[in-house]
Design an enzyme around this catalytic site. Structure first.
Site, PDB file in Angstrom:
ATOM      1  N   TYR A 242       2.640  10.372  11.876  1.00 48.20           N
ATOM      2  CA  TYR A 242       2.979   8.979  11.571  1.00 48.20           C
ATOM      3  C   TYR A 242       3.929   8.393  12.613  1.00 48.20           C
ATOM      4  CZ  TYR A 242       5.050   4.867   9.459  1.00 48.20           C
ATOM      5  OH  TYR A 242       5.514   3.584   9.241  1.00 48.20           O
TER       6      TYR A 242
ATOM      7  N   ARG B 168       1.402   2.383  18.405  1.00 42.33           N
ATOM      8  CA  ARG B 168       1.142   1.017  17.924  1.00 42.33           C
ATOM      9  C   ARG B 168       1.977   0.013  18.709  1.00 42.33           C
ATOM     10  NH1 ARG B 168       2.035  -0.294  11.595  1.00 42.33           N
ATOM     11  NH2 ARG B 168       3.906   0.950  11.957  1.00 42.33           N
TER      12      ARG B 168
ATOM     13  N   TYR C 159      14.646  -0.129  10.547  1.00 42.77           N
ATOM     14  CA  TYR C 159      14.942   1.224  10.085  1.00 42.77           C
ATOM     15  C   TYR C 159      15.774   1.962  11.142  1.00 42.77           C
ATOM     16  CZ  TYR C 159      11.327   1.255   6.309  1.00 42.77           C
ATOM     17  OH  TYR C 159      10.580   1.024   5.193  1.00 42.77           O
TER      18      TYR C 159
ATOM     19  N   ARG D 104       6.849  -7.153   4.907  1.00 40.84           N
ATOM     20  CA  ARG D 104       6.640  -6.620   3.555  1.00 40.84           C
ATOM     21  C   ARG D 104       5.488  -7.317   2.845  1.00 40.84           C
ATOM     22  NH1 ARG D 104       8.814  -1.673   3.491  1.00 40.84           N
ATOM     23  NH2 ARG D 104      10.859  -1.734   4.458  1.00 40.84           N
TER      24      ARG D 104
ATOM     25  N   GLU E 154       2.157   5.031  -3.298  1.00 45.97           N
ATOM     26  CA  GLU E 154       2.349   3.752  -2.611  1.00 45.97           C
ATOM     27  C   GLU E 154       1.333   2.762  -3.174  1.00 45.97           C
ATOM     28  OE1 GLU E 154       3.306   3.785   1.672  1.00 45.97           O
ATOM     29  OE2 GLU E 154       1.677   2.338   1.941  1.00 45.97           O
TER      30      GLU E 154
HETATM   31  C1  3EB Z   1       7.603   1.880   4.094  1.00 44.58           C
HETATM   32  O1  3EB Z   1       7.965   0.977   3.337  1.00 44.58           O
HETATM   33  C2  3EB Z   1       6.457   2.719   3.599  1.00 44.58           C
HETATM   34  O2  3EB Z   1       3.964   1.599   9.316  1.00 44.58           O
HETATM   35  O3  3EB Z   1       2.895  -0.286   9.033  1.00 44.58           O
HETATM   36  C3  3EB Z   1       4.208   0.856   4.392  1.00 44.58           C
HETATM   37  C4  3EB Z   1       3.476  -0.183   4.939  1.00 44.58           C
HETATM   38  C5  3EB Z   1       4.701   1.851   5.201  1.00 44.58           C
HETATM   39  C6  3EB Z   1       3.242  -0.230   6.326  1.00 44.58           C
HETATM   40  C7  3EB Z   1       3.523   0.696   8.587  1.00 44.58           C
HETATM   41  C8  3EB Z   1       4.458   1.804   6.573  1.00 44.58           C
HETATM   42  C9  3EB Z   1       3.747   0.770   7.131  1.00 44.58           C
HETATM   43  O4  3EB Z   1       8.149   2.122   5.176  1.00 44.58           O
HETATM   44  C10 3EB Z   1       5.456   2.997   4.637  1.00 44.58           C
END
Ligand code: 3EB
Length: 339
Positions: free
Chosen positions: A162, A169, A221, A234, A333
């Site tokens: 990941y 990406r 993050y 989101r 999820e």
């Molecule tokens: C998160 O909230 C959970 O890498 O594009 C959710 C939706 C998550 C998209 C991405 C990752 C992605 O981080 C993981």
């Protein structure tokens, strides 16, 4: 992307009317209808308003740019995910990108094979570069991406697949998506097929990216989660006044919650979904207008998850898929569309 919130009032708001309301209505696209249904794919493809027919697991689908098979196994019923526009839908394929479009919406899908023995990041970079270049030449604006690939949690630390995907990406997307990231999902398959699959939605008008007050924006993050932060919103409020909800899990701030406890993780996920809805409009609740996909790491958790979701999202459509979330400790999820 408009920052003027009055220009994108959700249909779900009680709107008093007046000039800005009329402008918003004139600007609004018809909704994209996404349905989960057991249907004959060839019957769907004979219609002129079907943009996409997506099958999961072992479903067989005709070779058609509107069709995509994703190798995530359904747990329980295996409906098709069908996207209905207004039509007429045109479709084709450009340099490995399969697309369909009506006046308002575009569906597209791209698959890139991983090179044996080389890191996933290379495939992600190639895929995003091709997709970004293609999208930049399209008349529609990107709203939403779904990313699926095998063995997402293989590899330790920054070698985890990941994390390599996140780096590739970003290298591939460059400036092509602009300053606003689309809503997205990234989930791991377990089919052993080393092919990165991405499909997405674009529209004649841009959407409005929405962040969740309970969660740190993913692109912020801290380093602990990998060298390259994920880039996604989101949610995206679509120009058809629908809420396109990114993959949502038991993350509060940036921290995973409730290790080993799937029920508590689902509760936290629902709190995140409610908070996201509240950020859009105070009256917005998931329910009969919602179509959700729930990705479950351990198949034995599926029944309890589905039961809880049915109570929290009364009348909503739910597809349960066996899939791996990008952090190992996360067991469930949810993503979807509302409105
Ligand atoms: C998160 O909230 C959970 O890498 O594009 C959710 C939706 C998550 C998209 C991405 C990752 C992605 O981080 C993981």
């Amino acid at each position: 992307m408009s920052n003027d919130r009055t220009a994108h009032r959700p249909a779900l708001d009680v709107v008093a009317g007046g000039p800005s309301h009329r402008a918003a209505v004139a600007d609004r696209l018809p909704a994209l209808r996404i349905a989960l249904e057991q249907a004959d794919p060839s019957g769907l493809l004979a219609r002129d308003d079907v943009l996409a027919v997506i099958g999961f697991g072992r479903t067989g689908l005709p070779a058609d740019p509107r069709c995509l098979r994703v190798g995530l196994e359904p747990i329980g019923p295996a409906p098709l995910e069908v996207w209905y526009g207004q039509g007429p839908v045109r479709h084709g394929e450009d340099a490995g990108i399969r697309w369909s479009r009506d006046e308002d919406y575009t569906f597209f899908a791209i698959e890139v094979a991983e090179e044996p023995g080389s890191a996933l990041g290379g495939a992600a970079e190639r895929l995003y570069r091709r997709l970004g270049t293609w999208l930049a030449a399209q008349p529609h604006h990107l709203l939403r991406l779904w990313n699926y690939f095998d063995a997402i949690n293989d590899g330790d630390g920054d070698e985890e697949r990941y994390r390599q995907f996140c780096t590739g990406r970003v290298l591939g997307m460059q400036d092509l998506f602009g300053a606003v990231y689309p809503a997205a999902t990234v989930i791991g398959r377990r089919d052993g097929e080393r092919v990165l699959q991405v499909y997405g939605l674009a529209a004649r008008r841009p959407g409005e990216a929405i962040e969740n007050p309970r969660q740190l924006s993913a692109w912020r993050y801290p380093r602990d989660y990998g060298p390259t932060a994920p880039r996604f919103a989101r949610a995206m409020r679509s120009p058809g006044d629908q809420l396109l909800i990114s993959g949502t899990a038991a993350i509060v701030g940036h921290a995973s919650r409730h290790r080993e406890d799937v029920v508590a993780q689902l509760e936290e996920t629902l709190a995140n979904l409610d908070s996201l809805c509240a950020a859009v409009s105070s009256g917005l609740r998931l329910g009969s207008g919602s179509v959700l996909k729930v990705y479950v790491r351990r198949p034995q958790d599926a029944a309890a998850i589905l039961q809880r979701l049915r109570t929290h999202v009364p009348g909503g459509a739910v597809l349960v898929l066996a899939g791996d979330v990008c952090r190992r400790e996360l067991l469930v999820e949810v993503d979807g569309i509302h409105g």
